[in-house]
Motif scaffolding. Structure first.
Motif, PDB file in Angstrom:
ATOM      1  N   GLN A 160       0.843  -1.186   0.000  1.00 34.72           N
ATOM      2  CA  GLN A 160       0.000   0.000   0.000  1.00 34.72           C
ATOM      3  C   GLN A 160       0.881   1.240   0.000  1.00 34.72           C
ATOM      4  OE1 GLN A 160      -0.549  -2.180   2.901  1.00 34.72           O
ATOM      5  NE2 GLN A 160      -1.796  -3.462   1.564  1.00 34.72           N
TER       6      GLN A 160
ATOM      7  N   ILE B  18       1.760   4.857   1.209  1.00 30.20           N
ATOM      8  CA  ILE B  18       1.522   5.666   2.406  1.00 30.20           C
ATOM      9  C   ILE B  18       1.684   7.145   2.088  1.00 30.20           C
ATOM     10  CG2 ILE B  18       2.346   6.224   4.710  1.00 30.20           C
ATOM     11  CD1 ILE B  18       3.046   3.323   5.096  1.00 30.20           C
TER      12      ILE B  18
ATOM     13  N   THR C  88       7.028   6.138   0.583  1.00 30.70           N
ATOM     14  CA  THR C  88       6.871   5.212   1.691  1.00 30.70           C
ATOM     15  C   THR C  88       5.727   4.269   1.365  1.00 30.70           C
ATOM     16  OG1 THR C  88       7.606   6.927   3.223  1.00 30.70           O
ATOM     17  CG2 THR C  88       6.494   5.022   4.172  1.00 30.70           C
TER      18      THR C  88
ATOM     19  N   ALA D 144       3.702   0.418   2.594  1.00 34.23           N
ATOM     20  CA  ALA D 144       3.469  -0.526   3.686  1.00 34.23           C
ATOM     21  C   ALA D 144       3.327  -1.917   3.094  1.00 34.23           C
ATOM     22  CB  ALA D 144       2.214  -0.144   4.456  1.00 34.23           C
TER      23      ALA D 144
ATOM     24  N   ASP E 141       6.418  -0.693  14.166  1.00 37.01           N
ATOM     25  CA  ASP E 141       6.676  -0.584  12.733  1.00 37.01           C
ATOM     26  C   ASP E 141       8.144  -0.895  12.518  1.00 37.01           C
ATOM     27  OD1 ASP E 141       4.136   0.169  12.044  1.00 37.01           O
ATOM     28  OD2 ASP E 141       4.619   2.259  11.611  1.00 37.01           O
TER      29      ASP E 141
ATOM     30  N   LYS F 149       7.487   0.081   5.352  1.00 41.52           N
ATOM     31  CA  LYS F 149       7.079  -0.107   6.740  1.00 41.52           C
ATOM     32  C   LYS F 149       6.267  -1.386   6.870  1.00 41.52           C
ATOM     33  CE  LYS F 149       6.934   4.693   8.216  1.00 41.52           C
ATOM     34  NZ  LYS F 149       6.127   5.699   8.913  1.00 41.52           N
TER      35      LYS F 149
END
Length: 167
Positions: A22, A24, A32, A34, A74, A91
């Motif tokens: 995903q 971010i 960034t 996930a 995280d 993350k």
């Protein structure tokens, strides 16, 4: 060879992993994403070995502790494409009594020390790590100092009482 963009990188990752990654955000141009701990090793291998992406350098592995979240830890990976000078942050949110995630030493041998440091300060166990033990703190320390489990100041301190300052 065209310049890699964040849109192109994320499109390539979605093509390979679908909704397992995903988006971010892009603070300061650093994309960034996930991912889950089930897919992280496959994702890191793909980022490293894909002919278009070539994120061949692991800059850092660290963690953050958010005690009020459902998954309070995280684990954060920073990877770098040295040819096109572009970086990516990944993350992975984890939880549990003993937070665990697979080791990245199967992808980069240099992850060894980074994972040991993250274990030492946050208590995150890296499954399959060849030598997971403390690196900076004392071996007999039974806490993990970067966790937000303790008050910031000692309530018994007397040197910060108002009467010492004429208040």
């Amino acid at each position: 060879m065209d310049k890699l963009t964040n849109d192109r990188i994320f499109g390539r990752l979605q093509q390979q992993f679908g909704d397992q990654v995903q988006f971010i955000g892009e603070p300061y141009g650093l994309m960034t994403i996930a991912a889950s701990k089930e897919v992280i090793i496959d994702l890191l291998f793909f980022l490293k070995l894909d002919e278009e992406l070539r994120f061949n350098f692991l800059t850092d592995i660290t963690a953050a502790h958010y005690p009020t979240q459902e998954h309070p830890f995280d684990v954060v990976y920073h990877v770098h494409n040295m040819v096109q000078r572009i970086r990516l942050r990944i993350k992975v949110s984890i939880g549990g009594e003993i937070p665990t995630i697979p080791t990245a030493t199967v992808v980069w041998k240099g992850a060894n020390w980074m994972e040991r440091e993250t274990y030492d300060f946050y208590g995150i166990h890296f499954e399959g790590h060849p030598d997971l033990r403390r690196i900076l703190n004392m071996d007999d320390l039974d806490v993990f100092p970067m966790r937000k489990e303790y008050p910031l100041e000692d309530p018994n301190r007397v040197d910060k009482k108002d009467f010492y300052f004429g208040r």
